[in-house]
Design a protein around this motif. Structure first.
Motif, mmCIF file in Angstrom:
data_model
loop_
_atom_site.group_PDB
_atom_site.id
_atom_site.type_symbol
_atom_site.label_atom_id
_atom_site.label_comp_id
_atom_site.label_asym_id
_atom_site.label_seq_id
_atom_site.Cartn_x
_atom_site.Cartn_y
_atom_site.Cartn_z
ATOM 1 N N LEU A 49 -5.292 -4.784 -3.958
ATOM 2 C CA LEU A 49 -6.847 -4.866 -4.171
ATOM 3 C C LEU A 49 -7.592 -4.156 -3.375
ATOM 4 N N THR A 50 -8.240 -3.158 -4.235
ATOM 5 C CA THR A 50 -9.884 -1.929 -3.394
ATOM 6 C C THR A 50 -10.631 -2.187 -3.414
ATOM 7 N N THR A 51 -12.073 -2.162 -2.545
ATOM 8 C CA THR A 51 -12.874 -2.213 -2.800
ATOM 9 C C THR A 51 -14.097 -1.151 -2.110
ATOM 10 N N LEU A 52 -12.991 -0.882 -1.239
ATOM 11 C CA LEU A 52 -13.896 -0.139 -0.139
ATOM 12 C C LEU A 52 -14.473 1.353 -1.275
ATOM 13 N N ARG B 279 1.030 -1.142 -0.297
ATOM 14 C CA ARG B 279 -0.104 -0.341 0.397
ATOM 15 C C ARG B 279 0.991 1.684 0.206
ATOM 16 N N ARG C 236 -0.271 -16.061 7.174
ATOM 17 C CA ARG C 236 -1.968 -16.863 6.605
ATOM 18 C C ARG C 236 -1.710 -17.289 7.815
ATOM 19 N N ILE D 49 -2.256 -3.244 9.733
ATOM 20 C CA ILE D 49 -2.916 -3.108 8.853
ATOM 21 C C ILE D 49 -3.721 -1.966 8.732
ATOM 22 N N TYR E 33 -11.803 7.393 -2.609
ATOM 23 C CA TYR E 33 -11.144 6.976 -2.059
ATOM 24 C C TYR E 33 -11.126 7.945 -0.922
HETATM 25 C C1 LIG Z 1 -11.828 -8.460 -1.961
HETATM 26 C C2 LIG Z 1 -10.830 -7.417 -0.960
HETATM 27 C C3 LIG Z 1 -11.007 -6.231 -0.673
HETATM 28 C C4 LIG Z 1 -10.093 -5.543 -0.052
HETATM 29 N N1 LIG Z 1 -10.046 -4.110 0.169
HETATM 30 C C5 LIG Z 1 -9.220 -2.945 -0.045
HETATM 31 C C6 LIG Z 1 -9.459 -1.885 -0.016
HETATM 32 O O1 LIG Z 1 -10.593 -1.359 0.312
HETATM 33 N N2 LIG Z 1 -8.044 -1.317 0.705
HETATM 34 C C7 LIG Z 1 -7.201 -1.646 1.195
HETATM 35 O O2 LIG Z 1 -6.289 -1.237 1.974
HETATM 36 N N3 LIG Z 1 -6.924 -3.666 1.032
HETATM 37 C C8 LIG Z 1 -7.903 -4.371 0.596
HETATM 38 N N4 LIG Z 1 -7.676 -4.914 0.480
HETATM 39 C C9 LIG Z 1 -6.485 -5.923 1.045
HETATM 40 C C10 LIG Z 1 -6.407 -6.681 1.843
HETATM 41 O O3 LIG Z 1 -7.406 -5.875 3.345
HETATM 42 C C11 LIG Z 1 -5.575 -7.870 2.056
HETATM 43 O O4 LIG Z 1 -4.904 -8.560 0.704
HETATM 44 C C12 LIG Z 1 -5.319 -8.454 3.200
HETATM 45 O O5 LIG Z 1 -5.358 -7.268 4.652
HETATM 46 C C13 LIG Z 1 -4.009 -8.964 4.241
HETATM 47 O O6 LIG Z 1 -2.664 -8.231 2.955
HETATM 48 P P1 LIG Z 1 -1.617 -9.553 2.642
HETATM 49 O O7 LIG Z 1 -2.432 -9.459 1.143
HETATM 50 O O8 LIG Z 1 -0.393 -8.255 2.000
HETATM 51 O O9 LIG Z 1 -1.210 -10.087 3.589
HETATM 52 C C14 LIG Z 1 -8.786 -6.035 0.030
HETATM 53 C C15 LIG Z 1 -8.429 -6.969 -0.438
HETATM 54 C C16 LIG Z 1 -9.686 -7.895 -1.472
HETATM 55 C C17 LIG Z 1 -9.084 -9.965 -1.504
#
Ligand SMILES: Cc1cc2nc3c(=O)[nH]c(=O)nc-3n(C[C@H](O)[C@H](O)[C@H](O)COP(=O)(O)O)c2cc1C
Length: 191
Positions: free
Chosen positions: A127-130, A2, A168, A74, A52
């Motif tokens: 990947l963000t969806t917020l 991020r 994980r 996180i 965002y």
């Molecule tokens: C469907 C989905 C939506 C997500 N939306 C966001 C988001 O809006 N903002 C964000 O910062 N991370 C988002 N993430 C990232 C997850 O928070 C992140 O993959 C998780 O905290 C694990 O982190 P890592 O993969 O770095 O270990 C999203 C991940 C997925 C799969």
């Protein structure tokens, strides 16, 4: 990843490679209805970043609550992206026809390909969806047709943070052998 370097652009060639990887992914019936908007214009990125950020501020209220119990690391990293999304050198927004969510199974294999291809080139993504809390504003900024929905907002850039192996849960907690509840892996003597 991020934390991204706002001052280091992503090359056109790398963008092409990443997008090609996304397009090679499977889609239901090979329909290929996903449309990928690759945003590099700074004015548009700033506007997406502002949307965002508003979503992040709203989400942070419940994500910071003890009952949500989001890992502090996180939260801090998500907060950074919340404030800096618009500074990512590239933001990709995949879209597909129909109401939100209906094409997920055809969109996200491509998203995963895109993220892995970026990582192989040393580029970070998230990947963000917020942003979906204000999806209509995103659609307006990017001229997305009324009958299409967005699926993600993916910042891409060179990492400022550290790469680390994803943390994980253990395999034994998540994977079963043959039937629900039976252990998968080396503890199972029949394998
Ligand atoms: C469907 C989905 C939506 C997500 N939306 C966001 C988001 O809006 N903002 C964000 O910062 N991370 C988002 N993430 C990232 C997850 O928070 C992140 O993959 C998780 O905290 C694990 O982190 P890592 O993969 O770095 O270990 C999203 C991940 C997925 C799969």
């Amino acid at each position: 990843m991020r934390r991204l370097d706002a001052g280091r652009p992503v090359s056109e060639a790398d963008l092409q490679t990443i997008i090609e990887a996304a397009l090679k992914a499977a889609t239901g019936s090979n329909s290929q209805t996903t449309r990928w908007i690759v945003v590099t214009d700074s004015g548009l990125r700033n506007r997406l970043g502002a949307v965002y950020q508003q979503c992040w501020v709203q989400a942070a209220e419940f994500l910071a609550s003890p009952e949500y119990a989001l890992d502090d690391r996180i939260f801090r990293s998500a907060s950074h992206l919340g404030e800096h999304m618009g500074e990512a050198p590239v933001i990709v927004v995949p879209c597909a026809p129909g109401p939100p969510g209906v094409a997920s199974a055809s969109v996200f294999p491509g998203v995963q390909n895109l993220m892995l291809a970026a990582r192989a080139l040393g580029l970070g993504t998230t990947l963000t969806t917020l942003y979906a809390m204000r999806e209509s504003e995103v659609k307006e900024i990017l001229d997305i047709p009324e009958d299409h929905s967005t699926y993600a907002m993916i910042p891409i850039g060179y990492p400022l943070g550290r790469w680390a192996e994803a943390v994980r849960k253990p395999t034994a907690e998540l994977v079963f052998h043959d039937r629900w509840g039976s252990v998968f892996g080396s503890q199972n003597s029949d394998t």
